[in-house]
Write a protein that holds these residues in place. Structure first.
Motif, PDB file in Angstrom:
ATOM      1  N   VAL A 183       0.840  -1.203   0.000  1.00 37.79           N
ATOM      2  CA  VAL A 183       0.000   0.000   0.000  1.00 37.79           C
ATOM      3  C   VAL A 183       0.873   1.251   0.000  1.00 37.79           C
ATOM      4  N   GLU A 184       1.949   1.234   0.802  1.00 31.70           N
ATOM      5  CA  GLU A 184       2.843   2.397   0.823  1.00 31.70           C
ATOM      6  C   GLU A 184       3.496   2.610  -0.533  1.00 31.70           C
ATOM      7  N   ASP A 185       3.890   1.513  -1.192  1.00 37.10           N
ATOM      8  CA  ASP A 185       4.464   1.664  -2.539  1.00 37.10           C
ATOM      9  C   ASP A 185       3.444   2.237  -3.514  1.00 37.10           C
ATOM     10  N   TYR A 186       2.200   1.772  -3.363  1.00 35.89           N
ATOM     11  CA  TYR A 186       1.146   2.284  -4.265  1.00 35.89           C
ATOM     12  C   TYR A 186       0.902   3.771  -4.035  1.00 35.89           C
ATOM     13  N   LEU A 187       0.794   4.162  -2.777  1.00 36.77           N
ATOM     14  CA  LEU A 187       0.565   5.587  -2.484  1.00 36.77           C
ATOM     15  C   LEU A 187       1.754   6.432  -2.932  1.00 36.77           C
ATOM     16  N   GLY A 188       2.961   5.885  -2.763  1.00 36.12           N
ATOM     17  CA  GLY A 188       4.126   6.629  -3.244  1.00 36.12           C
ATOM     18  C   GLY A 188       4.119   6.796  -4.751  1.00 36.12           C
ATOM     19  N   GLY A 189       3.658   5.750  -5.465  1.00 28.23           N
ATOM     20  CA  GLY A 189       3.581   5.873  -6.925  1.00 28.23           C
ATOM     21  C   GLY A 189       2.558   6.891  -7.365  1.00 28.23           C
ATOM     22  N   ILE A 190       1.407   6.961  -6.640  1.00 28.69           N
ATOM     23  CA  ILE A 190       0.409   7.976  -6.983  1.00 28.69           C
ATOM     24  C   ILE A 190       0.961   9.375  -6.763  1.00 28.69           C
ATOM     25  N   GLY A 191       1.731   9.543  -5.690  1.00 25.93           N
ATOM     26  CA  GLY A 191       2.323  10.851  -5.437  1.00 25.93           C
ATOM     27  C   GLY A 191       3.277  11.268  -6.539  1.00 25.93           C
ATOM     28  N   LYS A 192       3.996  10.309  -7.099  1.00 29.87           N
ATOM     29  CA  LYS A 192       4.917  10.638  -8.185  1.00 29.87           C
ATOM     30  C   LYS A 192       4.157  11.067  -9.427  1.00 29.87           C
ATOM     31  N   ILE A 193       3.008  10.423  -9.675  1.00 36.36           N
ATOM     32  CA  ILE A 193       2.230  10.808 -10.858  1.00 36.36           C
ATOM     33  C   ILE A 193       1.691  12.228 -10.716  1.00 36.36           C
ATOM     34  N   LYS A 218       1.483   8.402 -19.531  1.00 38.33           N
ATOM     35  CA  LYS A 218       0.639   8.580 -18.347  1.00 38.33           C
ATOM     36  C   LYS A 218      -0.327   7.418 -18.184  1.00 38.33           C
ATOM     37  N   MET A 219      -0.893   6.961 -19.316  1.00 42.97           N
ATOM     38  CA  MET A 219      -1.814   5.821 -19.256  1.00 42.97           C
ATOM     39  C   MET A 219      -1.092   4.559 -18.767  1.00 42.97           C
ATOM     40  N   ASP A 220       0.133   4.384 -19.229  1.00 45.05           N
ATOM     41  CA  ASP A 220       0.899   3.226 -18.753  1.00 45.05           C
ATOM     42  C   ASP A 220       1.133   3.300 -17.254  1.00 45.05           C
ATOM     43  N   GLU A 221       1.422   4.504 -16.761  1.00 44.08           N
ATOM     44  CA  GLU A 221       1.643   4.666 -15.331  1.00 44.08           C
ATOM     45  C   GLU A 221       0.355   4.374 -14.552  1.00 44.08           C
ATOM     46  N   GLN A 222      -0.787   4.811 -15.086  1.00 42.12           N
ATOM     47  CA  GLN A 222      -2.061   4.543 -14.430  1.00 42.12           C
ATOM     48  C   GLN A 222      -2.385   3.046 -14.444  1.00 42.12           C
ATOM     49  N   ARG A 223      -2.084   2.393 -15.559  1.00 38.55           N
ATOM     50  CA  ARG A 223      -2.316   0.941 -15.607  1.00 38.55           C
ATOM     51  C   ARG A 223      -1.466   0.216 -14.579  1.00 38.55           C
ATOM     52  N   ARG A 224      -0.252   0.700 -14.411  1.00 39.62           N
ATOM     53  CA  ARG A 224       0.610   0.075 -13.415  1.00 39.62           C
ATOM     54  C   ARG A 224       0.037   0.255 -12.006  1.00 39.62           C
ATOM     55  N   MET A 225      -0.533   1.428 -11.724  1.00 37.70           N
ATOM     56  CA  MET A 225      -1.144   1.660 -10.424  1.00 37.70           C
ATOM     57  C   MET A 225      -2.350   0.739 -10.205  1.00 37.70           C
ATOM     58  N   TRP A 226      -3.188   0.623 -11.256  1.00 39.04           N
ATOM     59  CA  TRP A 226      -4.346  -0.261 -11.133  1.00 39.04           C
ATOM     60  C   TRP A 226      -3.913  -1.716 -10.953  1.00 39.04           C
ATOM     61  N   GLN A 227      -2.840  -2.085 -11.617  1.00 40.79           N
ATOM     62  CA  GLN A 227      -2.339  -3.449 -11.446  1.00 40.79           C
ATOM     63  C   GLN A 227      -1.860  -3.683 -10.018  1.00 40.79           C
ATOM     64  N   MET A 228      -1.250  -2.673  -9.420  1.00 40.77           N
ATOM     65  CA  MET A 228      -0.831  -2.791  -8.025  1.00 40.77           C
ATOM     66  C   MET A 228      -2.045  -2.949  -7.105  1.00 40.77           C
ATOM     67  N   ILE A 229      -3.163  -2.232  -7.441  1.00 42.27           N
ATOM     68  CA  ILE A 229      -4.375  -2.371  -6.628  1.00 42.27           C
ATOM     69  C   ILE A 229      -4.917  -3.789  -6.720  1.00 42.27           C
ATOM     70  N   HIS A 230      -4.937  -4.331  -7.969  1.00 42.30           N
ATOM     71  CA  HIS A 230      -5.413  -5.706  -8.131  1.00 42.30           C
ATOM     72  C   HIS A 230      -4.545  -6.685  -7.385  1.00 42.30           C
ATOM     73  N   ASP A 231      -3.239  -6.457  -7.394  1.00 41.73           N
ATOM     74  CA  ASP A 231      -2.343  -7.364  -6.678  1.00 41.73           C
ATOM     75  C   ASP A 231      -2.586  -7.324  -5.184  1.00 41.73           C
ATOM     76  N   MET A 232      -2.854  -6.131  -4.650  1.00 41.49           N
ATOM     77  CA  MET A 232      -3.135  -6.029  -3.221  1.00 41.49           C
ATOM     78  C   MET A 232      -4.431  -6.721  -2.840  1.00 41.49           C
ATOM     79  N   VAL A 233      -5.441  -6.609  -3.716  1.00 33.86           N
ATOM     80  CA  VAL A 233      -6.714  -7.285  -3.449  1.00 33.86           C
ATOM     81  C   VAL A 233      -6.538  -8.797  -3.491  1.00 33.86           C
ATOM     82  N   ASP A 234      -5.769  -9.283  -4.453  1.00 34.11           N
ATOM     83  CA  ASP A 234      -5.539 -10.720  -4.563  1.00 34.11           C
ATOM     84  C   ASP A 234      -4.750 -11.226  -3.375  1.00 34.11           C
TER      85      ASP A 234
END
Length: 234
Positions: A183-193, A218-234
């Motif tokens: 989660v911290e990595d995900y939030l850090g990535g959003i801050g970078k975007i 930018k779309m690639d970066e957003q896809r990477r963020m969404w992929q991180m969300i899916h990984d956390m849910v899984d």
């Protein structure tokens, strides 16, 4: 000979106790009727068919044995007093008593007496009573030693159960720490975007084909963020 060969036993298993015949619906109704009539003071003596429907009272606290199927059973088998003192082959009051060593010795003695019993049976089967008495005494002593070891077995079982609970808790803590890091990595990535130097211009010119390359990044970066969300849910 033919008649003897075709003759079969009438009952391969012993018959049940005769009092099972008294457990009928009619007798249960009669017992409930008597109990409802004398609810304050239930009758002490009942007819035999109805007396069987009442369970026996529990033994008093001072009792050491109870009766079941006509045989006396020890209430607390962990006490050495469950066997007469003259039949014990060891001193239960010995502070240095090693249950494992004692049990091993009794088991070996039991095997030796069994071998001696086979020798006696091969020579003179009528002389088996003495050796059978020795085997019976050894088995009773083994039973006493095992029952004396029951409290230790219960403590070890509780210890093993608590260790399993601690291991499960440790695994849950490790999983929580791992999820926290993701989660911290995900939030850090959003801050970078959001802090990207060209983020505002990219948002304004998202529909302009000249900046198509920046929009794709930018779309690639957003896809990477969404992929991180899916990984956390899984």
């Amino acid at each position: 000979m033919a008649e003897q060969e075709t003759q079969l036993p009438e009952a391969p298993f012993p018959a049940p106790p005769p009092f099972w015949r008294h457990f009928t619906t009619a007798n249960e109704g009669r017992l409930k009727e008597l109990e409802s009539i004398s609810a304050e003071e239930p009758p002490e003596k009942l007819p035999i068919p109805l007396a069987y429907l009442r369970p026996p009272p529990p033994p008093p606290d001072s009792a050491e044995v109870y009766t079941t199927f006509g045989q006396n059973q020890v209430i607390d088998p962990t006490k050495p007093s469950s066997l007469p003192r003259d039949q014990l082959l060891f001193n239960p009051d010995d502070p240095n008593l090693n249950h494992a060593v004692l049990l091993s010795r009794l088991t070996k003695s039991l095997m030796l007496n069994f071998l001696e019993l086979t020798g006696v049976l091969s020579l003179d089967p009528t002389q088996h009573e003495e050796k059978m008495g020795d085997i019976r005494q050894l088995v009773l002593n083994i039973h006493v030693v095992i029952n004396m070891y029951r409290p230790h077995q219960a403590r070890e079982s509780v210890k093993e159960m608590l260790e399993g609970i601690l291991e499960d808790g440790q695994r849950e803590i490790e999983e929580s720490d791992r999820l926290k890091q993701r989660v911290e990595d995900y939030l850090g990535g959003i801050g970078k975007i959001e802090s990207h130097p060209g983020s505002e211009s990219l948002a304004q010119t998202n529909t302009i084909s000249a900046n198509g390359g920046k929009s794709d990044a930018k779309m690639d970066e957003q896809r990477r963020m969404w992929q991180m969300i899916h990984d956390m849910v899984d």
